[in-house]
Design a protein around this motif. Structure first.
Motif, PDB file in Angstrom:
ATOM      1  N   THR A  36      -6.969  -3.463   4.811  1.00  0.00           N
ATOM      2  CA  THR A  36      -5.506  -3.432   4.748  1.00  0.00           C
ATOM      3  C   THR A  36      -5.068  -3.407   3.287  1.00  0.00           C
ATOM      4  O   THR A  36      -5.866  -3.727   2.384  1.00  0.00           O
ATOM      5  N   GLN A  37      -3.815  -3.060   3.067  1.00  0.00           N
ATOM      6  CA  GLN A  37      -3.268  -3.067   1.710  1.00  0.00           C
ATOM      7  C   GLN A  37      -3.447  -4.439   1.060  1.00  0.00           C
ATOM      8  O   GLN A  37      -3.812  -4.537  -0.107  1.00  0.00           O
ATOM      9  N   SER A  38      -3.221  -5.505   1.828  1.00  0.00           N
ATOM     10  CA  SER A  38      -3.308  -6.857   1.261  1.00  0.00           C
ATOM     11  C   SER A  38      -4.747  -7.264   0.930  1.00  0.00           C
ATOM     12  O   SER A  38      -4.951  -8.193   0.157  1.00  0.00           O
ATOM     13  N   GLU A  39      -5.739  -6.565   1.471  1.00  0.00           N
ATOM     14  CA  GLU A  39      -7.146  -6.894   1.187  1.00  0.00           C
ATOM     15  C   GLU A  39      -7.714  -6.157  -0.023  1.00  0.00           C
ATOM     16  O   GLU A  39      -8.796  -6.511  -0.513  1.00  0.00           O
ATOM     17  N   GLU A  58      -7.017  -6.044  -3.268  1.00  0.00           N
ATOM     18  CA  GLU A  58      -7.298  -6.866  -4.460  1.00  0.00           C
ATOM     19  C   GLU A  58      -8.544  -7.723  -4.251  1.00  0.00           C
ATOM     20  O   GLU A  58      -9.333  -7.927  -5.181  1.00  0.00           O
ATOM     21  N   ALA A  68       1.281   0.678   3.812  1.00  0.00           N
ATOM     22  CA  ALA A  68       1.919  -0.482   4.429  1.00  0.00           C
ATOM     23  C   ALA A  68       3.178  -0.024   5.154  1.00  0.00           C
ATOM     24  O   ALA A  68       3.838   0.916   4.720  1.00  0.00           O
TER      25      ALA A  68
END
Length: 134
Positions: free
Chosen positions: A86-89, A91, A133
């Motif tokens: 996902t986008q949040s993963e 980093e 996202a």
């Protein structure tokens, strides 16, 4: 007609099975679930089980050395393998690659999603990919 099925496994040919097994073990933070000569004797496979049920295999072939020149995504055949995230993963994957000493592109954004590109010991192109996202 049934829906088109998901991928069950990916198998790549590697030049140095012990080195690639160690490298992918570090990347996946896992040990192989299978490491054996295939019963025909034509190849050896070392297999990792990924989340979601996909298997990722490393192969060496009894027929001899890999073709000269090594991997290139510009040749006909495989371009790259992308692992879903996902986008949040993203980093977190940058941090994990940095800690493992694996060189990478950093996060690149496009209208169709974002990804981090990197290469294995045989120069095979790999990517963590997140759809946009929203």
């Amino acid at each position: 007609m049934p829906n088109f099925p998901a991928l069950t496994h990916v198998a790549i040919t590697v030049s140095d099975l012990p080195a690639s097994t160690a490298w992918y073990g570090k990347l996946f933070d896992a040990e192989p679930v299978l490491d054996e000569d295939e019963e025909s004797g034509d190849f050896h496979h070392t297999v990792f089980a990924l989340d979601g049920g996909t298997l990722f295999g490393l192969h060496t072939h009894a027929s001899g050395d890999p073709a000269p020149g090594g991997f290139s995504e510009t040749n006909v055949g495989l371009d790259h393998i992308a692992f879903a995230c996902t986008q949040s993963e993203l980093e977190d994957w940058v941090s994990r690659l940095d800690k493992a000493g694996i060189a990478h592109s950093g996060i690149k954004h496009a209208h169709y999603g974002s990804g981090i590109s990197f290469r294995d010991p045989d120069n095979i192109a790999l990517e963590f990919f997140a759809p946009p996202a929203g």
